[in-house]
Design a protein around this motif. Structure first.
Motif, PDB file in Angstrom:
ATOM      1  N   LEU B 134       1.070  -1.093  -0.231  1.00 12.37           N
ATOM      2  CA  LEU B 134       0.154   0.077   0.131  1.00 12.37           C
ATOM      3  C   LEU B 134       0.904   1.287  -0.091  1.00 12.37           C
ATOM      4  O   LEU B 134       1.602   1.486   0.707  1.00 12.37           O
ATOM      5  CB  LEU B 134      -0.774  -0.065   1.292  1.00 12.37           C
ATOM      6  N   LYS B 135       1.008   1.865  -1.124  1.00 14.94           N
ATOM      7  CA  LYS B 135       1.597   3.416  -1.125  1.00 14.94           C
ATOM      8  C   LYS B 135       0.870   4.509  -1.352  1.00 14.94           C
ATOM      9  O   LYS B 135      -0.213   4.455  -1.680  1.00 14.94           O
ATOM     10  CB  LYS B 135       2.452   2.803  -2.435  1.00 14.94           C
ATOM     11  N   ASN B 136       1.253   5.662  -1.125  1.00 15.77           N
ATOM     12  CA  ASN B 136       0.686   6.865  -1.227  1.00 15.77           C
ATOM     13  C   ASN B 136       0.760   7.189  -2.955  1.00 15.77           C
ATOM     14  O   ASN B 136       1.629   8.228  -3.401  1.00 15.77           O
ATOM     15  CB  ASN B 136       1.425   7.985  -0.721  1.00 15.77           C
ATOM     16  N   HIS B 139      -5.302   5.769  -5.876  1.00 18.94           N
ATOM     17  CA  HIS B 139      -5.858   4.564  -5.638  1.00 18.94           C
ATOM     18  C   HIS B 139      -7.140   4.245  -6.292  1.00 18.94           C
ATOM     19  O   HIS B 139      -7.965   5.146  -6.354  1.00 18.94           O
ATOM     20  CB  HIS B 139      -6.120   4.219  -4.180  1.00 18.94           C
ATOM     21  N   GLN B 141     -10.835   1.986  -6.584  1.00 25.32           N
ATOM     22  CA  GLN B 141     -11.821   1.660  -5.522  1.00 25.32           C
ATOM     23  C   GLN B 141     -12.202  -0.132  -5.577  1.00 25.32           C
ATOM     24  O   GLN B 141     -12.183  -0.548  -6.824  1.00 25.32           O
ATOM     25  CB  GLN B 141     -13.059   2.332  -5.674  1.00 25.32           C
ATOM     26  N   TRP B 198      -3.997  -2.985  -4.717  1.00 25.75           N
ATOM     27  CA  TRP B 198      -2.493  -2.534  -4.592  1.00 25.75           C
ATOM     28  C   TRP B 198      -1.781  -2.890  -5.771  1.00 25.75           C
ATOM     29  O   TRP B 198      -0.827  -1.992  -6.222  1.00 25.75           O
ATOM     30  CB  TRP B 198      -2.183  -3.024  -3.296  1.00 25.75           C
TER      31      TRP B 198
END
Lengths: 390, 390
Positions: B134-136, B139, B141, B198
């Protein structure tokens, strides 16, 4: 404490319903619970609201469950352990299985986040279960969304319910309800055990509610510990968690701007509501009145109430707040438990006083339920039709 | 069977790696697993790939886990039971805890659907875990969707991944990948343990894949039992479940029309793919080639391969099929297990033969993994960039 002891003594002397029920055999009309894993025949419920468990543990010395006043578990003819609860309220209850000192999830149940852990829960179908049933009606979507929150410096996980027609007409915009879980629960609560999607789908199919977006965040944002420690046993979410300032920052500075930028919202104050259950209700009545430029509708489910004396500027409050909705399970009222009489004043009286003062205040009492999800599902059913009426 | 026995005998005589490792103390660099419930310190993993458990069961006579060749569990100084596994492959593994004959979820782990139950699993971070972290980044849905299926006469539950920009531009339409889980799993698998969201978010952020919609259905639709019963032990999803005609109806008659009507899809054959793992791979190579008017890209992960001899009209196949992607964990290859050499021919050789015949066929071998989710996460990472390239 004194009241409790006296009541126990009375029950013991008179042979009250509790002790009486324990000596009689339970009614033999058991059916598998809808909360079971697919294909599992146990746990089962009966017409008294008891729940019966079956646990395979061939070498165990003792097996039980965390429901108080349950029967002793004993081995059946098939070698598995069986036991059953006292009559429980209809609806949804967290529990665990005990095996020789271990407390573990029941391998037969589905799992939910509550009591600060993923674990078992059981559903006893309520007489009015139709309103939260899965039906062949148009369905909204429950969307798992990640967004970056500057104030908490992390990527956060939320759920967003979009109503059935959301993807049909790209020009339509919707009001938004921010809906919070209770202490020891998380952002999954309203979507899973709350059945938020099915409740809204059914209300919408019957034309009983306006369509709106629902946003479910995790309210357990750790903030600075208050200098005066919260008294122990002050209810769910205690342990110093009653400082909501960190969550207040997340919702007002990060979440609302994210939702307004990424969903087709009506982003003005008249089209934004906040509600929550238990700790989420406390957060709502702490955060929403402090940000009346942002919220117009307020819902507090089993989380206290708003007293007239707590409103500093009543004229402004009446102008900006379109609805104050307060609800409780009937069994919570008049008790010293969370949200009962001893928790910021009698919620029914407080709400009546708000109404007398000219606020659109509504009180709802969920029949024959306590501090539990059936109270909150019903609260949402009653609250939603009152939102965004013009 | 013969080969297995000989190998065991050899290991036993020479003191092979398995028995040797069991007599040595495990490396003491334990860290909490990322699959734990929030705040739980156990299970832990170490640099050897062992997993260590801590179970509170004060009165238990014996505690263990379902991983073969684990250490005996014994009580530590704190009264809790401790035990650890043999070195496991990096990645994701289902398990249960055993307490005095009961097989229950580990109260410390999160829960996943696999092995035909909701229960525990453990994640050992892989060296290449970055691709499913999980990264910034923007994203997509993961949407929980209900739709009514006529052919199965029920409301069905699916997940739909929409890429990050899906809600930004209402005029853009997207290709669709139908992505199936394995036997004993369900529609939650790819979204939860598969980390589909992800993986796609990260590929898209790096510009390595085109954006597309991913649809995840439950492939375990019960169909008519085949007249020739499936041989016992034929792999996951056996027990007569290898007749996919009911699921074929659901996907082609109900699901695809629903998705095309309710999502902004590119609904022509060149923009529709199907893939799956294990049983889902078998479904893919059974359903997609039978509906080449609907599917142009085919992915089979640890679920067999497509032999040239099984294609009746090679000219048509080459014209309509833009990609055949076959993958396996390296430890599966050359075995008699599902998808290995004994399962419809050597998958690597079959894929090479397809390529020689002029099909755009790609084979991927996941290093040092078996029939497990790390193989399938990597397969998706390799497969996605090859989809919808023009």
């Amino acid at each position: 404490m004194k009241t409790k002891l006296s009541l126990l003594a009375l029950v013991s002397i008179l042979g009250g319903p509790l002790s009486g029920a324990e000596t009689n055999a339970p009614t033999n009309d058991w059916k598998p619970c809808p909360s079971n894993q697919a294909g599992k025949q146990y746990p089962q419920y009966n017409s008294e609201g008891r729940v019966k468990f079956r646990i395979v543990a061939s070498e165990a010395r003792s097996v039980g469950c965390t429901f108080r006043d349950s029967s002793e578990f004993s081995k059946g003819e098939d070698g598995a352990w069986y036991g059953y609860t006292r009559p429980l309220d209809e609806g949804f209850h967290y529990y665990a299985i005990k095996i020789d000192g271990a407390e573990v999830p029941d391998p037969n149940s589905r799992y939910f986040y509550g009591s600060s852990r993923w674990g078992s829960a059981v559903e006893i179908p309520a007489r009015d279960r139709d309103f939260y049933a899965l039906k062949n009606v148009p369905h909204g979507q429950l969307r798992e969304v990640y967004y970056f929150s500057k104030s908490s410096d992390k990527t956060r996980h939320i759920y967003v319910y979009t109503p059935p027609d959301y993807d049909k007409d790209a020009s339509q915009r919707y009001p938004v309800l921010y809906l919070q879980h209770g202490g020891g629960e998380d952002e999954t609560g309203w979507g899973r055990q709350g059945h938020t999607g099915w409740i809204m789908d059914n209300l919408l199919a019957e034309g009983k509610s306006k369509p709106f977006i629902i946003v479910m965040e995790n309210g357990g944002v750790s903030g600075p510990r208050p200098t005066n420690a919260t008294p122990a046993g002050a209810g769910p979410g205690a342990r110093g968690a009653f400082n909501f300032s960190a969550f207040e920052k997340v919702i007002t500075e990060d979440l609302i701007p994210y939702i307004d930028a990424n969903f087709r919202t009506l982003s003005d104050q008249p089209h934004r509501a906040m509600a929550g259950l238990s700790m989420g209700g406390m957060q709502t009545r702490s955060i929403a009145p402090a940000h009346l430029d942002k919220f117009s509708h307020i819902g507090v489910f089993s989380g206290g109430s708003i007293a007239v004396t707590n409103i500093t500027d009543m004229a402004k409050f009446k102008e900006q707040v379109k609805l104050v909705f307060i609800s409780y399970g009937s069994r919570e009222l008049g008790t010293n438990r969370v949200g009962g009489r001893g928790f910021g004043g009698d919620p029914k009286e407080n709400t009546a006083a708000l109404k007398t003062a000219g606020v659109n205040a509504v009180f709802y009492e969920s029949p024959d339920t306590a501090h539990e999800w059936l109270s909150w599902r019903r609260s949402l059913r009653e609250f939603a039709p009152l939102l965004f009426k013009d």
